[in-house]
Design a protein around this motif. Structure first.
Motif, short mmCIF file in Angstrom:
data_model
loop_
_atom_site.label_atom_id
_atom_site.label_comp_id
_atom_site.label_asym_id
_atom_site.label_seq_id
_atom_site.Cartn_x
_atom_site.Cartn_y
_atom_site.Cartn_z
N THR A 160 -12.41 -6.20 -33.74
CA THR A 160 -12.13 -4.92 -33.07
C THR A 160 -11.85 -3.81 -34.08
O THR A 160 -11.72 -4.04 -35.29
N SER A 161 -11.73 -2.58 -33.55
CA SER A 161 -11.42 -1.44 -34.40
C SER A 161 -10.00 -1.56 -34.98
O SER A 161 -9.74 -1.09 -36.09
N GLU A 162 -9.10 -2.19 -34.24
CA GLU A 162 -7.77 -2.43 -34.82
C GLU A 162 -7.90 -3.40 -35.99
O GLU A 162 -7.38 -3.15 -37.08
N TYR A 174 -2.82 2.37 -40.24
CA TYR A 174 -3.51 2.21 -38.96
C TYR A 174 -2.82 3.02 -37.87
O TYR A 174 -3.44 3.80 -37.14
N PHE A 178 -5.16 6.06 -37.00
CA PHE A 178 -6.20 5.52 -36.11
C PHE A 178 -5.73 5.24 -34.67
O PHE A 178 -6.49 5.46 -33.73
N THR A 182 -7.63 7.16 -31.66
CA THR A 182 -8.59 6.33 -30.93
C THR A 182 -8.19 6.18 -29.46
O THR A 182 -9.05 6.24 -28.57
N PRO A 190 -7.51 0.64 -29.77
CA PRO A 190 -8.50 0.18 -30.75
C PRO A 190 -8.77 -1.32 -30.66
O PRO A 190 -9.87 -1.77 -31.02
N ASP A 194 -15.09 -2.17 -30.24
CA ASP A 194 -15.79 -2.85 -31.31
C ASP A 194 -15.39 -2.29 -32.68
O ASP A 194 -15.14 -1.09 -32.83
N LYS A 195 -15.40 -3.14 -33.68
CA LYS A 195 -15.00 -2.73 -35.04
C LYS A 195 -15.89 -1.61 -35.59
O LYS A 195 -15.48 -0.82 -36.45
N SER A 196 -17.12 -1.52 -35.09
CA SER A 196 -18.07 -0.53 -35.62
C SER A 196 -17.58 0.90 -35.43
O SER A 196 -17.99 1.80 -36.17
N VAL A 197 -16.69 1.12 -34.45
CA VAL A 197 -16.23 2.49 -34.17
C VAL A 197 -15.35 3.00 -35.31
O VAL A 197 -15.66 4.01 -35.96
N ALA A 198 -14.25 2.30 -35.59
CA ALA A 198 -13.36 2.75 -36.68
C ALA A 198 -14.01 2.54 -38.04
O ALA A 198 -13.67 3.25 -39.01
#
Ligand code: FAD
Ligand code: UDP
Length: 400
Positions: A160-162, A174, A178, A182, A190, A194-198
């Motif tokens: 994840t984005s977190e 974070y 973030f 977010t 977050p 999905d991790k791709s965002v952050a």
């Protein structure tokens, strides 16, 4: 003008629920109908007309071309972006060269500060950010990397984005930069994204304070809309704005449709709605030359209702005694601006994509039609590739 030859061809089937009436068939005849005059639609239209010799009708439901990149002079005469700040950057020389046929450029490297704990510090997080925030004296990349390694928390797997931020820079950074931003921007934590965002905004150990590091960073010298006018300025391209796809399909006869709107809308939300995030843009003009030090200032604090403020004169280089800004207020409802990257949404998109694949008479291109969190250059690249594939399919692969 009714084109009898076009009317004889087998037309693209109308959307479900629309009977093809006998009236006015062919009134809008063209070989190809392009739905959407943004980057995806305009580039497709230009390629199919210029390279494929097709007669193309481009329509958009909005009263203007250029899609989300639309810019115009506001009441004070300041050039602003109606749908929020658009900064062009790419590593793809082919994309930059293609667009360069339609515009000259103004070199511009975007810089962003984040307002946190009463300070404005560089974003993405860099060595300057760390030193300012924690009163450190990190002097080299290696020292900054060692500091980040000391605060980073092991996370496995990173989904994840977190996860991606905490694994890279630890929990305090974070939460400072973030978490709140977010939660506001996406209306979810977050940990749900999905991790791709952050991962779009990775931390650095040097003092580079540019938002992007791409090879090509520039703004269309006369604005985006002027560039789109030139892309669409072709004898075989007609453009109609303020027009709905469904209405055109009631009257038109086309061999092929290029659809750049939301894919779930195209298929009448058959499997349910794909989630998109929206924004409300608050445009403000101030009777002063300058408002903030850089193009954009981010506000990660969840108590502040907007995510960022952009001052356009930084981006455009325009000289004007007044200055215009845009505040971005995230919204659940409204125009679809962002696909929301998370596994269940991707799974739903895949079901629509399967329907799309079966439609050889329709090409789906762009951010909404392929449900991808794409930047402008990625959409241009996708459109160029799609047009090339279509022309090859039609036996017209004549590279220039
Ligand atoms: P759009 O530009 O959305 O064009 C689709 C068009 O289709 C729309 O004009 C719509 O009105 C029309 N349409 C849809 N359905 C129908 C229908 N049924 N009938 C008729 N017309 C229809 N990218 C960057 O590279 N740099 C940035 O700095 C940047 N900043 C951004 C900031 C914000 C706030 C947003 C929202 C996006 C940003 N982007 C940025 C992304 C960029 O906007 C997109 O990559 C790009 O504009 C997508 O082009 P498109 O043609 O796919 O879609
Ligand atoms: N982000 C954040 N804080 C920031 C900047 C970005 O949390 O100060 C996160 C946030 O989730 C955002 C994402 O990173 O949506 C991508 O940021 P970007 O600036 O690329 O967003 P865009 O310009 O596409 O809106």
């Amino acid at each position: 003008i009714v084109d009898a030859a076009a009317a004889r061809r087998r037309p693209v089937a109308p959307p479900a629920g629309i009977a093809m009436p006998a009236i006015d068939r062919g009134a809008r005849a063209a070989d190809v109908l392009v739905v959407g005059a943004g980057f995806a639609g305009s580039v497709m239209a230009e390629r199919l007309a210029a390279e494929g010799g097709k007669r193309v009708l481009v329509i958009d439901r909005r009263p203007h071309i250029a899609g989300n990149a639309f810019d115009h002079h506001d009441a004070a005469g300041v050039l602003i972006h109606r749908y929020g700040p658009h900064i062009f950057h790419t590593n793809a020389a082919s994309v930059f060269e293609y667009l360069s046929r339609f515009t000259a450029w103004r070199p511009y490297e975007h810089r962003v500060l984040a307002r946190v704990r009463g300070q404005e510090v560089p974003m993405p997080i860099n060595r300057t950010t760390l030193n300012a925030l924690y009163g450190l004296g990190l002097a080299t990349d290696a020292e900054a990397a060692a500091y980040l390694a000391s605060v980073a928390e092991p996370v496995s797997p990173v989904r994840t984005s977190e996860d991606v931020v905490v694994a890279g820079v630890g929990r305090d950074l974070y939460e400072t930069f973030f978490r709140g931003y977010t939660r506001k921007q996406w209306g979810m934590d977050p940990s749900e994204l999905d991790k791709s965002v952050a991962a779009r905004v990775p931390a650095r150990t040097d003092t580079d304070d540019r938002y992007f590091t791409d090879t090509f960073q520039a703004m269309p010298r006369d604005g985006y809309t002027r560039m789109f006018e030139r892309i669409l300025d072709h004898g075989r391209i007609a453009v109609e704005t303020g027009v709905e796809y469904r209405d055109v399909m009631r009257e038109g006869v086309f061999d092929h449709v290029v659809f750049t709107g939301a894919i779930d809308e195209f298929f009448d939300h058959r499997f349910g709605r794909l989630p998109y995030r929206s924004l409300e843009f608050e445009h403000v003009t101030l009777d002063q030359d300058r408002f903030q030090a850089v193009g954009t200032v981010n506000y990660p604090d969840e108590a502040v209702p907007y995510t960022r403020i952009t001052e356009y004169k930084h981006l455009t280089g325009q000289r004007h005694p007044k200055t215009s800004l845009t505040y971005e207020h995230p919204r659940a409802d409204g125009d679809p601006y962002y696909p929301i990257p998370r596994p269940e949404n991707q799974a739903l998109f895949k079901r629509y994509e399967a329907l799309a694949r079966a439609r050889h008479d329709v090409s789906f291109v762009g951010r909404l039609a392929t449900y991808r969190y794409y930047n402008m250059d990625q959409v241009v690249g996708q459109a160029l590739a799609t047009a090339k594939g279509l022309l090859a399919r039609w036996g017209m692969a004549a590279p220039r």
